[in-house]
Design an enzyme around this catalytic site. Structure first.
Site, mmCIF file in Angstrom:
data_model
loop_
_atom_site.group_PDB
_atom_site.id
_atom_site.type_symbol
_atom_site.label_atom_id
_atom_site.label_comp_id
_atom_site.label_asym_id
_atom_site.label_seq_id
_atom_site.Cartn_x
_atom_site.Cartn_y
_atom_site.Cartn_z
ATOM 1 N N LYS A 54 34.964 -6.745 -28.254
ATOM 2 C CA LYS A 54 34.090 -7.877 -28.590
ATOM 3 C C LYS A 54 34.894 -8.998 -29.256
ATOM 4 C CE LYS A 54 29.963 -5.104 -29.280
ATOM 5 N NZ LYS A 54 29.320 -4.169 -30.203
ATOM 6 N N GLN A 98 27.459 -2.879 -35.857
ATOM 7 C CA GLN A 98 27.653 -1.872 -34.813
ATOM 8 C C GLN A 98 26.886 -0.590 -35.152
ATOM 9 O OE1 GLN A 98 29.315 -2.412 -31.930
ATOM 10 N NE2 GLN A 98 28.990 -0.326 -31.212
ATOM 11 N N ASP A 121 21.856 -9.267 -31.558
ATOM 12 C CA ASP A 121 21.496 -8.027 -30.864
ATOM 13 C C ASP A 121 20.017 -8.019 -30.475
ATOM 14 O OD1 ASP A 121 23.416 -6.034 -30.330
ATOM 15 O OD2 ASP A 121 23.610 -5.539 -32.455
HETATM 16 N N1 GUN Z 1 26.032 0.498 -30.194
HETATM 17 C C1 GUN Z 1 25.923 0.728 -28.867
HETATM 18 N N2 GUN Z 1 25.406 -0.354 -28.241
HETATM 19 C C2 GUN Z 1 25.181 -1.281 -29.199
HETATM 20 C C3 GUN Z 1 24.675 -2.610 -29.170
HETATM 21 O O1 GUN Z 1 24.295 -3.158 -28.128
HETATM 22 N N3 GUN Z 1 24.620 -3.234 -30.372
HETATM 23 C C4 GUN Z 1 25.011 -2.638 -31.525
HETATM 24 N N4 GUN Z 1 24.897 -3.329 -32.650
HETATM 25 N N5 GUN Z 1 25.500 -1.414 -31.591
HETATM 26 C C5 GUN Z 1 25.581 -0.744 -30.427
#
Ligand code: GUN
Length: 296
Positions: A54, A98, A121
């Site tokens: 990311k 996350q 998100d």
């Molecule tokens: N863990 C797995 N997928 C995601 C996501 O799309 N966002 C976040 N914040 N954590 C994750």
């Protein structure tokens, strides 16, 4: 029939290119650089890989990237204080914590402490409610990526039968809301659904998001249907490690009209949509017109 393979890598590259163009415009015309903060608590190796990727892509599209790596022992208040600081930082337009978080932290409380306008998100209850009532919201990245690919492949989705397998807050439920928003007839199936094969056979669109390797076989698929495979499952076969989806690719591809592969389907779209959401959040925060085609 042999299915059209929907190339998520190529699609995601196009989305990132569009995001990059908007970032350039924001910088040149308005002197604003969109900023994304990612918070990682603990040392989960898979999460570390995601977060690194990311950060790299955020920088590649010209945005500011901030990473906060906290120890697995971080207390709840310390994490809430960090989110509060990011909520009040004018250079940060998107915040992602996350998941999963270590067990001693209250995931709902943490997510709901993010300012809804910075919740890239789309997990905050405000955004969930806005999406559910058809109002402007931040849309969860994976379902948004699936919707973009479906729209690009089909044009209009109006009147199609869509079956979403999986009822998670991250994928299944928001996916169903988005498909409903595009006038599909939507069924959410899950582990207790009766006659799942029959339910899936009615679908023009199947979104598989259960996290069970190769659970959907080709004989559940209506000929010509579109299969969107959200699963990313690590398995070992013939002594080799392999990534597979929730759909059994070969048998589904033999029947479907279109299918997303794993890897190289939905996965790359998730990060691209995170970047798109950050640009959208930045435009909204500054009262500027939103980029077209990058939101639901
Ligand atoms: N863990 C797995 N997928 C995601 C996501 O799309 N966002 C976040 N914040 N954590 C994750």
């Amino acid at each position: 029939m042999s299915a059209t393979v929907i190339d998520g890598r190529a699609f995601a590259a196009k989305v990132r290119e569009q995001v990059g163009e908007h970032v350039t415009r924001l910088k040149e015309a308005h002197g604003i650089t969109p900023g994304l903060a990612v918070v990682l608590v603990g040392e989960d190796p898979a999460s570390e890989v995601y977060v690194r990727s990311k950060g790299k892509m955020t920088l590649e599209v010209g945005m500011k990237s901030v990473e906060h790596k906290l120890s697995a022992q971080t207390g709840q208040q310390e994490l809430l204080d960090l989110i509060d600081a990011l909520n009040n930082d004018p250079e940060i337009h998107g915040i992602l914590v996350q998941l999963p978080l270590p067990d001693h932290l209250d995931e709902d409380l943490v997510i709901n402490s993010i300012a809804p306008a910075k919740d890239v998100d789309g997990f905050h209850v405000s955004n969930v409610g806005l999406l559910g009532t058809g109002q402007k919201s931040m849309v969860p990245c994976t379902p948004l990526g699936c919707l973009m690919m479906l729209r690009a492949h089909h044009g209009s989705l109006s009147g199609m039968n869509a079956v979403v397998i999986g009822r998670s807050n991250i994928v299944g439920k928001p996916m169903a809301q988005l498909l409903l928003g595009d006038s599909c007839t939507v069924t959410i199936a899950h582990s207790r659904t009766k006659d799942l094969p029959e339910v899936v056979r009615r679908a023009d669109i199947v979104v598989a998001a259960v996290g069970r390797p190769e659970m959907v076989p080709g004989d559940w698929i209506k000929p010509g249907a579109t299969v969107i495979d959200v699963g990313i499952n690590r398995i070992e076969r013939d002594g080799k490690k392999k990534l597979v989806g929730d759909a059994d690719y070969d048998s589904c591809a033999a029947v479907a009209g279109a299918i997303t592969p794993v890897p190289g389907g939905v996965g790359p779209m998730t990060i691209a949509c995170l970047l798109a959401n950050t640009v959208t959040a930045c435009c909204r925060a500054n009262g500027l017109e939103e980029p077209e085609g990058l939101t639901a």
